[in-house]
Design a protein around this motif. Structure first.
Motif, PDB file in Angstrom:
ATOM      1  N   SER A 205       5.192   8.761  -2.909  1.00  0.00           N
ATOM      2  CA  SER A 205       5.929   9.719  -1.818  1.00  0.00           C
ATOM      3  C   SER A 205       6.473   8.608  -0.951  1.00  0.00           C
ATOM      4  O   SER A 205       7.821   9.215  -0.292  1.00  0.00           O
ATOM      5  CB  SER A 205       4.897  10.826  -1.500  1.00  0.00           C
ATOM      6  N   GLN A 206       5.956   7.902  -0.055  1.00  0.00           N
ATOM      7  CA  GLN A 206       6.304   7.137   0.931  1.00  0.00           C
ATOM      8  C   GLN A 206       7.514   6.330   0.339  1.00  0.00           C
ATOM      9  O   GLN A 206       8.531   6.221   1.055  1.00  0.00           O
ATOM     10  CB  GLN A 206       5.124   6.183   1.420  1.00  0.00           C
TER      11      GLN A 206
ATOM     12  N   SER B  55       2.561   4.604  -1.248  1.00  0.00           N
ATOM     13  CA  SER B  55       2.316   5.713  -2.108  1.00  0.00           C
ATOM     14  C   SER B  55       3.653   5.688  -2.825  1.00  0.00           C
ATOM     15  O   SER B  55       4.970   5.585  -2.364  1.00  0.00           O
ATOM     16  CB  SER B  55       1.705   6.911  -1.521  1.00  0.00           C
TER      17      SER B  55
ATOM     18  N   ASP C  50       0.794  -1.256   0.036  1.00  0.00           N
ATOM     19  CA  ASP C  50       0.036  -0.105  -0.041  1.00  0.00           C
ATOM     20  C   ASP C  50       0.715   1.329   0.025  1.00  0.00           C
ATOM     21  O   ASP C  50       0.361   2.387   0.003  1.00  0.00           O
ATOM     22  CB  ASP C  50      -0.987  -0.139   1.146  1.00  0.00           C
TER      23      ASP C  50
END
Length: 240
Positions: A192-193, A190, A188
């Motif tokens: 950015s993460q 993203s 899960d």
């Protein structure tokens, strides 16, 4: 008679030395054959089975008394995480056979102030060798890397890398890292993460993905662009 006895003794001595020499050569040859066989076995075994631990994990577990690590197959990792790591650490991962000549040349021109190790080399170091700088370790890494490239798929190399890389003190692998920093599973993450996690890799004990410095934020933005670029231009095809 005395002269004959001396000749016989000399001949027997030479024969004994020859036998010992042959035994020594056979022992050395056996050692080389067994050593090479064990080495090949160690490379091939991890095409099918996951490395249970690494020297760094063992060392950190002994030091801290704990370890946060759980293996996760690459199918359960967000594709953007794999692309982010490649964009950050080895943009030409799909195009080389273990060594990025252009990166090595650039590192030499910069006076070795920048790293030139590919993801393949880092996997070899993490799985088979130890941390730290030494000519012996580097020579072993250089010798083992081509065999890993021949035996493992690029997807497998990246899967192992994502599962054994250190992301924080006592935190190893993307499963533990994604939950440790963001409270989500690796599937899960993203963009950015994923980019922020990739910024941690060069210095896992000195950087944080959840509390990034300004330089990390800038680096993460660059990694996001790079991950999108290698997805478009086909440089991610070998592991997607």
């Amino acid at each position: 008679m005395a002269k004959t006895a001396k000749k016989t003794k000399k001949k027997n001595t030479e024969t004994w030395r020859q036998r010992q020499g042959k035994r020594l050569r056979r022992a050395i040859l056996r050692s080389v054959v067994w050593g090479f066989s064990l080495f090949i076995f160690a490379v091939l075994i991890f095409t099918l089975f996951n490395p249970p631990t690494t020297w760094t994990m063992y060392s950190e577990n002994s030091r801290l008394g704990r370890l946060d690590h759980q293996w996760v197959p690459i199918e359960e990792i967000a594709p953007v995480m794999a692309r982010s790591v490649v964009a950050a650490e080895d943009a030409n991962f799909c195009d080389h056979w273990g060594f990025d000549v252009n990166a090595i040349r650039a590192a030499i021109e910069d006076g070795a102030s920048r790293g030139a190790s590919t993801i393949s080399q880092q996997v070899v170091k993490n799985v088979y060798l130890w941390q730290g700088r030494s000519w012996v370790r580097k020579a072993l890494e250089t010798g083992i890397t081509p065999f890993v490239e021949m035996a493992w798929s690029k997807r497998r190399i990246l899967e192992v890398y994502l599962n054994v890389a250190e992301f924080d003190e006592g935190v190893f692998g993307i499963e533990a890292a994604s939950r440790h920093y963001f409270g989500v599973g690796p599937e899960d993450l993203s963009a950015s993460q994923a980019a922020r996690l990739a910024t941690v890799l060069p210095n896992p004990k000195g950087r944080s993905a959840s509390r990034p410095s300004q330089s990390q934020i800038r680096r993460a933005s660059s990694i996001m662009d790079g991950a999108a670029t290698i997805d478009r231009d086909g440089r991610a095809a070998c592991f997607q």
